[in-house]
Design an enzyme around this catalytic site. Structure first.
Site, PDB file in Angstrom:
ATOM      1  N   THR A  22     -23.225   3.108 -28.355  1.00  0.00           N
ATOM      2  CA  THR A  22     -23.309   1.792 -28.992  1.00  0.00           C
ATOM      3  C   THR A  22     -22.360   0.800 -28.338  1.00  0.00           C
ATOM      4  O   THR A  22     -22.717  -0.353 -28.081  1.00  0.00           O
ATOM      5  CB  THR A  22     -22.997   1.909 -30.496  1.00  0.00           C
ATOM      6  OG1 THR A  22     -23.939   2.788 -31.108  1.00  0.00           O
ATOM      7  CG2 THR A  22     -23.082   0.542 -31.173  1.00  0.00           C
ATOM      8  N   ASP A  90     -29.237   1.203 -27.994  1.00  0.00           N
ATOM      9  CA  ASP A  90     -28.334   2.364 -28.022  1.00  0.00           C
ATOM     10  C   ASP A  90     -29.050   3.610 -28.535  1.00  0.00           C
ATOM     11  O   ASP A  90     -28.417   4.572 -28.955  1.00  0.00           O
ATOM     12  CB  ASP A  90     -27.081   2.069 -28.856  1.00  0.00           C
ATOM     13  CG  ASP A  90     -27.367   1.950 -30.344  1.00  0.00           C
ATOM     14  OD1 ASP A  90     -28.559   1.840 -30.734  1.00  0.00           O
ATOM     15  OD2 ASP A  90     -26.401   1.966 -31.148  1.00  0.00           O
TER      16      ASP A  90
END
Length: 216
Positions: A22, A90
């Site tokens: 992320t 992500d």
């Protein structure tokens, strides 16, 4: 200095739990002025219970992630043009099948697979995948550092099983480049040189299939 747009329209950062996917997705999206797709795992009401009792809540958590990821990707690409805009995510939708295979019983997985096979073909898939590889000890250290209470008891065996499932999937995926980046001895958050090396990978030609990358 911001880089020019790489020769991809859809870049996905993948990795095991705690690998930093992320963080890297946000950094790349900012540098490339891209639309970022981030997994909304905190909205999943079954996740904390799953880590307490995997056998009981595995089907609940996998089906809810399947639905959430489908809606998220579908709604995002309905509002934006994949052919003119750059996207960085992500997660890839295929991780639904990767995790389900690792967590569900056979009869549950068969049910899950029927739903997955209906949904998966109608969603866009990434042009390139960057997989952040970390060994279990480092993953556990990073999991503890970010401090999500429900993740603190994740066993090593579970992380190792997920890692193996990713590579098993990647070996069958031969229609796009997959860059497996060894992150054991780098820190792309604190070290700008390490981060720059990762960005530069997106401008280099790689063959389709698995490509192992060491940035040391």
């Amino acid at each position: 200095m911001k880089f020019t747009k790489p020769p991809y329209n859809f870049i996905t950062i993948e990795g095991n739990i705690g690998s930093g996917k992320t963080t890297l997705a946000k950094m790349l999206a900012d540098d490339f002025n891209a639309k970022v797709l981030l997994e909304q795992f905190e909205d999943n009401p079954f996740l904390p219970e799953f880590y307490k009792n995997q056998q009981r809540f595995a089907l609940h958590v996998e089906l809810s992630f399947l639905a959430e990821r489908y809606i998220h990707i579908k709604e995002t690409f309905k509002s934006y043009d994949l052919f003119t805009q750059l996207f960085v995510s992500d997660y890839m939708f295929q991780k639904c099948a990767i995790f389900a295979k690792s967590t569900l019983k056979q009869d549950e997985y068969e049910l899950f697979s029927k739903l997955y096979s209906i949904i998966s073909p109608i969603l866009p898939s990434p042009d390139v995948i960057l997989y952040l590889f970390s060994r279990t000890e480092r993953l556990q250290k990073q999991i503890k550092q970010r401090g999500r209470e429900y993740e603190q008891s994740i066993p090593d065996a579970y992380l190792e099983k997920i890692q193996k499932s990713y590579f098993k999937h990647f070996k069958q995926l031969r229609n796009k480049p997959i860059l497996v980046i060894d992150t054991e001895n780098i820190d792309f958050v604190k070290n700008k040189t390490d981060y720059k090396k990762i960005k530069q990978l997106l401008f280099k030609p790689f063959p389709k299939g698995i490509n192992y990358v060491n940035l040391d």
